[in-house]
Design an enzyme around this catalytic site. Sequence first.
Site, short mmCIF file in Angstrom:
data_model
loop_
_atom_site.label_atom_id
_atom_site.label_comp_id
_atom_site.label_asym_id
_atom_site.label_seq_id
_atom_site.Cartn_x
_atom_site.Cartn_y
_atom_site.Cartn_z
N CYS A 68 -31.64 -29.02 18.44
CA CYS A 68 -30.27 -28.57 18.77
C CYS A 68 -30.02 -28.58 20.26
O CYS A 68 -29.27 -27.75 20.80
CB CYS A 68 -29.96 -27.18 18.21
SG CYS A 68 -30.03 -27.07 16.43
N ASP A 119 -27.96 -15.93 26.37
CA ASP A 119 -28.40 -16.25 25.02
C ASP A 119 -29.89 -15.91 24.95
O ASP A 119 -30.73 -16.62 25.51
CB ASP A 119 -28.15 -17.75 24.76
CG ASP A 119 -28.80 -18.24 23.48
OD1 ASP A 119 -29.48 -17.45 22.81
OD2 ASP A 119 -28.63 -19.43 23.17
N HIS A 123 -28.89 -24.55 24.04
CA HIS A 123 -28.82 -24.85 22.61
C HIS A 123 -27.36 -25.24 22.31
O HIS A 123 -26.45 -24.75 22.96
CB HIS A 123 -29.19 -23.57 21.87
CG HIS A 123 -29.38 -23.70 20.39
ND1 HIS A 123 -28.33 -23.76 19.50
CD2 HIS A 123 -30.51 -23.73 19.64
CE1 HIS A 123 -28.82 -23.83 18.27
NE2 HIS A 123 -30.14 -23.82 18.32
N LYS A 163 -35.52 -14.53 14.40
CA LYS A 163 -36.57 -15.06 15.29
C LYS A 163 -37.53 -13.97 15.74
O LYS A 163 -38.50 -14.25 16.43
CB LYS A 163 -35.93 -15.77 16.47
CG LYS A 163 -35.26 -17.07 16.04
CD LYS A 163 -34.71 -17.88 17.16
CE LYS A 163 -34.09 -19.15 16.58
NZ LYS A 163 -33.21 -19.84 17.54
N GLN A 172 -34.22 -16.94 22.09
CA GLN A 172 -35.60 -17.40 22.20
C GLN A 172 -36.45 -16.47 23.08
O GLN A 172 -37.66 -16.56 23.06
CB GLN A 172 -35.58 -18.82 22.79
CG GLN A 172 -36.72 -19.70 22.39
CD GLN A 172 -36.86 -19.87 20.90
OE1 GLN A 172 -37.89 -19.52 20.33
NE2 GLN A 172 -35.84 -20.38 20.23
C1 PLP Z 1 -32.08 -20.32 17.59
C2 PLP Z 1 -31.28 -20.38 18.81
C3 PLP Z 1 -29.89 -20.28 18.78
C4 PLP Z 1 -29.11 -20.20 17.49
O1 PLP Z 1 -29.45 -19.10 16.73
P1 PLP Z 1 -28.86 -18.92 15.25
O2 PLP Z 1 -29.74 -17.85 14.68
O3 PLP Z 1 -29.01 -20.23 14.57
O4 PLP Z 1 -27.44 -18.49 15.39
C5 PLP Z 1 -29.21 -20.27 19.97
N1 PLP Z 1 -29.84 -20.36 21.14
C6 PLP Z 1 -31.18 -20.46 21.22
C7 PLP Z 1 -31.85 -20.52 22.56
C8 PLP Z 1 -31.95 -20.48 20.06
O5 PLP Z 1 -33.27 -20.58 20.14
#
Ligand code: PLP
Length: 404
Positions: free
Chosen positions: A362, A198, A121, A224, A201
């Site tokens: 993104c 990260d 992302h 999320k 997701q």
């Molecule tokens: C949504 C997402 C982000 C960003 O999250 P924010 O809540 O906008 O800070 C980063 N990495 C992944 C894999 C995402 O799905």
Amino acid sequence: MLDIEKIRKDFPILKRKVNSKPLIYFDNAATSQKPQIVIDSIVDYYSNYNANIHRGVHTLSQEATNAYEEARIKIQNHFNAEKSHEIILTSGTTHSINLVATGFTSFIQKGDEIIVSALEHHSNIVPWQMLCERTEAVLKVIPISLKGELIMEEFDKLLSKNTKLVFVNHVSNALGTINPIKEIIDKAHSFGAAVLIDGAQATPHIKIDVQELDCDFYVCSAHKLCGPTGIGMLYGKEEWLNKLPPYQGGGEMIATVNFEKTTYADLPYKFEAGTPNISGGIAFGVALDYMNGIGFENIATYEKELLDLATKKLLEIEGIKIYGPLENKASVISFNIEGIHPFDIGTIIDKLGIAVRTGHHCTQPIMDFYKIPGTIRASFSFYNTKEEIDIFIEAVKRARNMLL
Ligand SMILES: *Cc1c(COP(=O)(O)O)cnc(C)c1O
């Protein structure tokens, strides 16, 4: 077996209509919907014990502080962190990543290498590019195969004694790919590099155990996984969090302040300058309770049924192309139909009450890799139904017939 009809009653928004049709919400990878119990916890805080935390001796302040710190413990338990002060509450994934990337500035030197993956992302690319600009470190990228999976042999080749940091997502938001993060963490550690995962997701679908993974940092956003926006988490191993400098200066993060020398508060407050998102933190804890009540194994089993059904039916449509792996992935399907711009399909099916995401999600490097402007992304959650998938498939077929 989950009682989906009962679960759906927990989510007030699922009753609404969009363009006179019942809402079908398949944009869960962008943000999930919120159960009433999470919404109520925010209303309850502002209605009954709104006060600033960590500073008042009065009753309301103590109640608010207790609720906020209880949420931190819930988050600690959910992710199985060894210590509660290894959980830093942030505004979300993006904030968490920037906190770490900025903190590493003084530990990175010219010629050091930082590895990210081609599946990231933008929020897990840009902060590292900025770190490289500040430090003259070199950013290296693990490439992906046409199937949308990391090429691990290439990762092996990138690792060296110059590797200082490795950053990968657990699950790709654009393709749904589940990355082999345990292998990545172990390999990076064997070269002495620190690893940030990260988990934005992954956390809605998989229960995470940060001690078992042995990652140095794990980050996610509450919104999320049924929580509110504006709150998220940075898990960091204590030794790293002690080493990294504070990200922002202000109230809450200090021990003593005078003009000769200011000393910083202990963890986790060193990284929590200013008044935080108090109701958000409390609601994050409630959201985790709610999801654990349903059970992550139940969620995974049911979402896989939805994913398999949607994949099978989509593949029957002429001209369809699904990007990313078909197996071993989260409940995210990125696709296009030959000869049609993804935006046009998204617009038509919105008229039928169906919310999907269209665009680059993104993740422009992935779109460049496939040489496409974007995809249509349908992402499913445990409150979606098989009937909704049938309606969605019919809608995509209808859109295709209109546009071709
Ligand atoms: C949504 C997402 C982000 C960003 O999250 P924010 O809540 O906008 O800070 C980063 N990495 C992944 C894999 C995402 O799905």
